[in-house]
Write an enzyme that holds these catalytic residues in place. Structure first.
Site, PDB file in Angstrom:
ATOM      1  N   ASN A  32       0.859  -1.202   0.000  1.00 53.01           N
ATOM      2  CA  ASN A  32       0.000   0.000   0.000  1.00 53.01           C
ATOM      3  C   ASN A  32       0.891   1.247   0.000  1.00 53.01           C
ATOM      4  O   ASN A  32       0.739   2.139   0.844  1.00 53.01           O
ATOM      5  CB  ASN A  32      -0.880   0.009   1.246  1.00 53.01           C
ATOM      6  N   PHE A  33       1.835   1.304  -0.940  1.00 52.66           N
ATOM      7  CA  PHE A  33       2.904   2.307  -0.901  1.00 52.66           C
ATOM      8  C   PHE A  33       2.471   3.738  -0.576  1.00 52.66           C
ATOM      9  O   PHE A  33       3.094   4.391   0.272  1.00 52.66           O
ATOM     10  CB  PHE A  33       3.691   2.265  -2.214  1.00 52.66           C
ATOM     11  N   PRO A  34       1.422   4.272  -1.213  1.00 50.90           N
ATOM     12  CA  PRO A  34       1.090   5.677  -0.913  1.00 50.90           C
ATOM     13  C   PRO A  34       0.810   5.934   0.577  1.00 50.90           C
ATOM     14  O   PRO A  34       1.022   7.042   1.068  1.00 50.90           O
ATOM     15  CB  PRO A  34      -0.158   5.945  -1.765  1.00 50.90           C
ATOM     16  N   ASP A  35       0.355   4.892   1.279  1.00 56.49           N
ATOM     17  CA  ASP A  35       0.095   5.021   2.721  1.00 56.49           C
ATOM     18  C   ASP A  35       1.369   5.213   3.537  1.00 56.49           C
ATOM     19  O   ASP A  35       1.314   5.712   4.651  1.00 56.49           O
ATOM     20  CB  ASP A  35      -0.535   3.731   3.276  1.00 56.49           C
ATOM     21  N   HIS A  36       2.463   4.686   3.031  1.00 57.58           N
ATOM     22  CA  HIS A  36       3.652   4.597   3.882  1.00 57.58           C
ATOM     23  C   HIS A  36       4.598   5.769   3.720  1.00 57.58           C
ATOM     24  O   HIS A  36       5.268   6.160   4.656  1.00 57.58           O
ATOM     25  CB  HIS A  36       4.394   3.294   3.608  1.00 57.58           C
TER      26      HIS A  36
END
Lengths: 409, 421
Positions: free
Chosen positions: A171-175
Site C-alpha cells: 500500500n505504498f502511498p500510505d507509507h
C-alpha cells in the site's frame, strides 16, 4: 537534546489505518502530544490486522498497528454518543491540530467538521486526508494504498512490459507519499500560525502526493504525448541496470552501471568471461543495444556468487551494487541499519519487547542526536482516565458515570 | 480558485505558509523534490548548480525528446519555483560566495558524499560557526557514517538495500522496482519533514540542526508490515504480483485494461457483502456461493481454492466491462475498486480536473506552456503555487550576487576566475 522539538504541540488525532496514523506518528515521535481517539465500537482496522505478537490475535497485539502508533496516547471515546462528541470538542479546544483520514462527511456527522470546529476553536489547523479530497464528483469514493497506487498511475508504470501491472506489492502511498506530504503541510501551517496566529484547513487528497512524485512521467504525456509503459528494472541512462540472481534460495543483487569505468570493473569482478569481455560492450551505446544478452551473461556469472560477497567485491571497485535484502536481512544482518540504530526495541505492556522503526533521519545539534521513538504504541484506551482527569478535568465519579453511559467505550 | 499560470504575486493570492524562509538547495536527484516542497509553499529557494549545470539536467525524458540541459523534464519539474546560481564549490572564491549565502539561509539541502563538504571546509561544523541556527539537511545513500557510508548507490540499489525491492515483482520473476526513483523521492520527502521539524524547533530555541537522512533507511519505511511479520511471527513476506493476495484482492482484467479490487481482507468491513450483492444483482447467480460464512475467514481467503473460485466468478464479469464502468459502479456500492490508470488516464481523470490539480508551467526556453501536477495539499489560507518557471542554468547568478552585495565589477572578477557563472 533531551527536549523533543515538537514538545508543546497537541494533536487531536482521529486518524486510523495507514496513512493518517503514520502522519501523526511522525509528529508524535518528535514530541507532539498526539491523543488518538479510538473506540471499541469503531476499531482501527489495523488493530485487527496481522501480524500479531506470537501469532495470537488481539486488539493490543498487532505489529502493523504498533509501528504506526508509537509515542501516542489512546483514549476511548464513543463519537456516536452526544457526550462523546462534547468531550471531543473539549479536546479540540485544547489542541493545535485536528487530523482525520475519513471519507468526507464522517467528521461532519459527529459535529466535528471544520465548519463546526472553527466556531469554538478559530485558530485550529485542521488536516483532512480523504482518498480524493473534500469536494468533486468522486469525493466520497473509498480506497486504500493498493487502489490509490492503481488510480495514480504508479501501478501501471511498475512491472514487466508483457505481464500484468505489478505495482509495488504494498500500500505504498500510505507509507511514504501521503504521510510525508500531510506532515509537511501540517508543520508548515504550524509555522504560519506561530507567526500570524492563523490556523487553517488542509485538504490532502490521498491520490495527489503520489501523482506529484510522478511529475516527469505525467509531463512526458502532457508535453510529448508519450504514455510511458512499464519496463521492469531497465533505465534509459544506465546499462546494465537490473536485478540478477545469486547463489541461494531467492537471492538477488541489484547492479547499476553508470559509466564505462564501472562497466570494466564489473567485467573484472565477474572474472572477464568471453560473454562479457566484448569490445562492443565498452560503450554505453553498445551496451544499450545488447542489454538482453548482457543481462543473461551477468546472470550466468552472478548466480554462482553470494549476493553479499559480490556486492562487496563490486563496491570495492566502485560499482553501485546492493544485495536485495528481505525483511529478515534488513533487521538482522544489515550492518549499516544496525550501525544507525534503525531498529528500536520497546517494551509494550501486552506484547513485551517489539521492534519499531526509528524515523529515517537523525537530528543533531552537532554533538547530541535525538533518539526516538521512546514510547510504544498505546493499548486501546490506555490513557482514557488520564486524559479525562488532566484535560477534561473530570472527577472519578464523573468518569465512572460516563463509563456507565457508554461514552468511554 | 487561484490558478498558477500567472507568475509573481497575484494581487488576490495570499502569501505561502513558508514565506520568508530562505532555502539553499545544492542537491541532485535525491533532494530536489525537497527543495520544491519548500518553494511551492512560498520559501525563497536558491538552486546552487555547478558551473556546467546540475547533473539532473541530463536526466530524461526530455521535452520534445530534445536532449538538452534546458529540456530535461525531471529538471524542469523538480526545480520550478527556484532561482538558479552557478557556483564552483571547489574554488576558494566560490566558497566565499557560498558562505555569504549560508549566512542568510535558514535551510541548506545537500547530497554530497559524506566528507565532501567537510573537505571543502563547508561541513556542518564550519557552516554553523557562520550561521549558528542553520539547518543543514544532508541526504546520502546510507548516512553520514557507518560501514556502507562510502558505498556507491543508485535508486535501484537503495531500493534493494532498504528491502522494499524484495516485495516488488512476480513470484516467478526477479524482484522488480517501483517506477520513478522512489528511493530518491522518499529521501526528499522525509528530508522535507525533518527540515520542517527542525525549523519549528529553531524558531523556539534559536539553535542549529544537522539532519542526516539515509536514503536506504527511508526505503525501509516502505516495507509496510513486513518487518513486524518477521519480528512477531517469524515469517518473511515475499513478492506476489500477478496473483490475488487474498481471494477478492488483486488485479482483474477488463475490456480496456485492468482494475484493482479490494473486496476481501479488510477486517470488519462490508466490502465483501457489497461485492457479492453487486455480482448477484448483475445477474451472476453463481456469486451466491460467496455468501457462505467461510468467506469471512482470512485464512480461507488465502487458499488457492478460494482465489480460484473468486476468479471464476468475478473474472468474466470484469472482462465484459470497462475499467470506468467497474470503477464507478463498484464505488457507488461502497467497494474499494479502482482502475489501473495510465499517465494519460490520470491527466484525464475527472476528479483531479474538478479539483484543478494540474496546472500550467511556462517553459522559458521554448515558450511552451506545460501541464504539470499541482498542489499535493490544499492549504486554504496559504495556497500552494509554483511562483516562477524552472530556471535556466545560472539564470539568477547576477541577481543573487547583487543581493549579497557583490557589485558588477566584483561579479565580473568572480566569473573571470571561474568561481561563478
Amino acid at each position: 537534546m533531551k527536549k523533543l522539538p515538537l514538545t508543546g504541540i497537541r494533536v487531536a488525532d482521529f486518524t486510523w489505518i495507514g496513512a493518517g496514523s503514520f502522519t501523526t506518528k511522525l509528529l508524535a515521535d518528535f514530541g507532539a502530544e498526539v491523543i488518538k481517539i479510538e473506540s471499541i465500537e469503531r476499531l482501527d482496522p489495523l488493530r485487527g490486522s496481522r501480524p500479531y505478537k506470537d501469532g495470537i490475535p488481539g486488539i493490543n497485539r498487532s505489529g502493523y498497528f504498533s509501528d504506526r502508533n508509537s509515542s501516542k496516547q489512546s483514549i476511548r471515546l464513543n463519537l456516536k454518543h452526544s457526550k462523546g462528541q462534547a468531550l471531543a470538542r473539549r479536546l479540540i479546544e485544547t489542541s493545535d491540530v485536528v487530523a482525520n483520514n475519513f471519507t468526507p462527511g464522517i467528521m461532519e456527522k459527529f459535529g466535528l467538521g471544520y465548519d463546526d470546529v472553527i466556531k469554538f476553536k478559530s485558530n485550529i489547523i485542521y488536516l483532512s486526508m480523504s482518498m480524493q479530497g473534500s469536494k468533486g464528483p468522486d469525493h466520497d469514493y473509498l480506497g486504500f494504498g493498493f487502489t490509490i497506487g492503481a488510480l495514480t498511475g504508479l501501478q501501471a508504470l511498475s512491472g514487466l512490459p508483457d505481464r500484468e501491472p505489478a505495482g509495488t506489492g504494498t500500500n505504498f502511498p500510505d507509507h511514504i507519499p501521503n504521510p510525508c506530504h500531510a506532515a509537511f503541510a501540517t508543520l508548515a501551517a504550524l509555522k504560519y500560525r506561530r507567526e500570524t496566529g492563523c490556523g487553517q484547513y488542509i485538504d490532502v487528497a490521498q491520490t495527489e502526493p503520489t501523482i506529484a512524485l510522478l511529475g516527469p512521467a505525467m509531463l512526458d504525456y502532457s508535453a510529448n504525448g508519450n504514455v510511458i509503459h512499464r519496463q521492469g528494472n531497465r533505465d534509459s541512462s544506465a546499462t546494465p541496470h537490473g536485478v540478477y540472481p545469486c547463489d541461494g534460495d531467492d537471492r538477488w543483487i541489484a547492479i547499476s552501471v553508470m559509466d564505462n569505468d564501472a562497466w570494466s570493473a564489473l567485467v573484472d569482478v565477474l572474472g572477464r568471461p568471453d560473454s562479457l569481455a566484448k569490445n562492443v560492450y565498452r560503450t554505453a551505446k553498445g551496451r544499450q543495444q545488447h542489454w538482453e544478452d548482457i543481462d543473461k551473461a551477468i546472470g550466468a556469472q552472478s548466480r554462482q556468487r553470494s549476493a553479499e560477497e559480490l556486492m562487496q567485491a563490486l563496491q570495492h571497485r566502485g560499482v553501485a551494487a546492493g544485495a536485495v535484502r528481505d525483511a529478515q536481512d534488513v533487521m538482522r544482518s544489515d550492518e549499516q541499519l544496525s550501525y544507525r540504530k534503525h531498529w528500536v526495541p520497546l517494551q509494550h505492556p501486552e506484547m513485551g519487547e517489539a521492534i519499531y522503526n526509528a524515523p529515517p533521519f537523525r537530528l543533531s545539534n552537532g554533538s547530541a542526536t535525538i533518539e526516538t521513538p521512546r514510547v510504544p504504541a498505546p493499548l486501546l484506551g490506555q490513557h482514557t482516565d488520564e486524559v479525562c482527569r488532566n484535560i477534561f478535568e473530570l472527577t472519578d465519579d464523573e468518569i465512572a458515570q460516563l463509563t456507565a453511559e457508554g461514552v468511554l467505550k | 480558485m487561484f490558478r498558477n499560470n500567472e507568475y509573481g504575486n497575484h494581487p488576490d493570492m495570499p502569501a505561502g505558509a513558508l514565506r520568508g524562509v530562505k532555502v539553499l538547495d545544492m542537491s541532485g536527484l535525491a533532494g530536489q523534490y525537497c527543495g520544491k516542497m519548500f518553494a511551492d509553499l512560498g520559501a525563497d529557494v536558491i538552486l546552487i548548480e555547478p558551473l556546467r549545470g546540475s547533473k539532473v539536467r541530463s536526466e530524461g525524458p526530455f521535452l520534445d525528446e530534445r536532449v538538452h540541459p534546458e529540456y530535461s523534464l525531471p529538471f524542469i519539474y523538480f526545480n520550478a519555483g527556484k532561482r538558479s546560481v552557478c557556483i564552483d564549490l571547489d574554488h576558494a572564491d566560490g566558497q566565499e560566495v557560498f558562505l555569504d549565502l549560508v549566512a542568510k539561509a535558514d535551510v541548506l539541502i545537500e547530497s554530497e558524499k559524506p566528507g565532501v563538504m567537510a573537505s571543502r571546509a563547508l561541513g556542518y561544523e564550519e557552516l554553523s560557526k557562520r550561521k549558528p541556527d542553520l539547518i543543514m539537511t544532508s541526504i546520502t545513500p546510507f548516512g553520514q557514517s557507518g560501514p556502507y557510508a562510502q558505498y556507491e548507490c543508485s535508486d535501484l540499489v537503495a531500493l534493494a538495500m532498504g528491502g522494499f525491492l524484495s516485495l516488488g515483482g512476480y513470484p516467478d520473476s526477479q524482484p522488480i522496482a517501483a517506477y520513478g526513483n522512489q528511493a530518491y523521492l522518499a529521501a526528499s520527502q522525509f528530508a522535507a519533514v525533518a527540515s520542517m521539524i527542525a525549523l519549528l524547533s529553531a524558531a523556539d530555541e534559536c539553535r542549529g540542526t544537522h539532519i542526516d537522512v539515509s536514503i536506504q533507511e527511508c526505503v525501509v519505511m516502505a516495507m509496510e508490515n513486513a518487518i513486524q511479520f518477521y519480528d512477531l511471527e517469524g515469517t518473511v513476506r515475499k513478492r506476489d504480483a500477478g496473483v490475488q493476495r487474498l481471494a477478492g484482492m488483486g488485479v482483474f482484467k477488463c475490456v480496456d485494461g485492468e482494475v484493482y479490487l479490494m473486496a476481501g481482507g479488510i477486517s470488519s468491513s462490508r466490502f465483501w457483502e457489497n461485492t457479492v450483492n453487486w455480482l448477484v444483482e448483475s445477474g451472476i447467480d453463481a456469486a451466491n456461493v460467496l455468501r457462505d460464512s467461510k468467506w469471512q475467514n482470512q485464512d480461507f481467503l488465502a487458499t488457492v481454492e478460494a482465489k480460484a473460485t473468486f476468479a471464476e466468478i468475478f473474472g468474466p464479469f470484469a472482462r465484459s466491462r470497462t475499467k470506468d464502468t467497474l470503477y464507478h459502479e463498484g464505488q457507488s456500492r461502497r467497494i474499494p475498486i479502482c482502475p489501473i490508470n495510465t499517465t494519460k488516464d490520470v491527466l484525464e481523470n475527472r476528479q483531479l480536473n474538478h479539483r484543478g490539480f494540474f496546472v500550467e508551467l511556462l517553459h522559458q526556453e521554448s515558450g511552451k506552456s506545460l501541464t504539470v501536477p499541482g498542489a499535493p495539499y490544499q492549504l486554504a489560507k496559504t495556497p500552494w503555487r509554483i511562483a516562477r518557471p524552472s530556471p535556466k542554468t545560472g539564470q539568477h547568478t547576477s541577481e543573487i550576487l547583487a543581493e549579497l552585495g557583490y557589485d558588477s565589477a566584483a561579479q565580473r572578477a568572480l566569473i573571470k576566475t571561474g568561481a561563478i557563472a
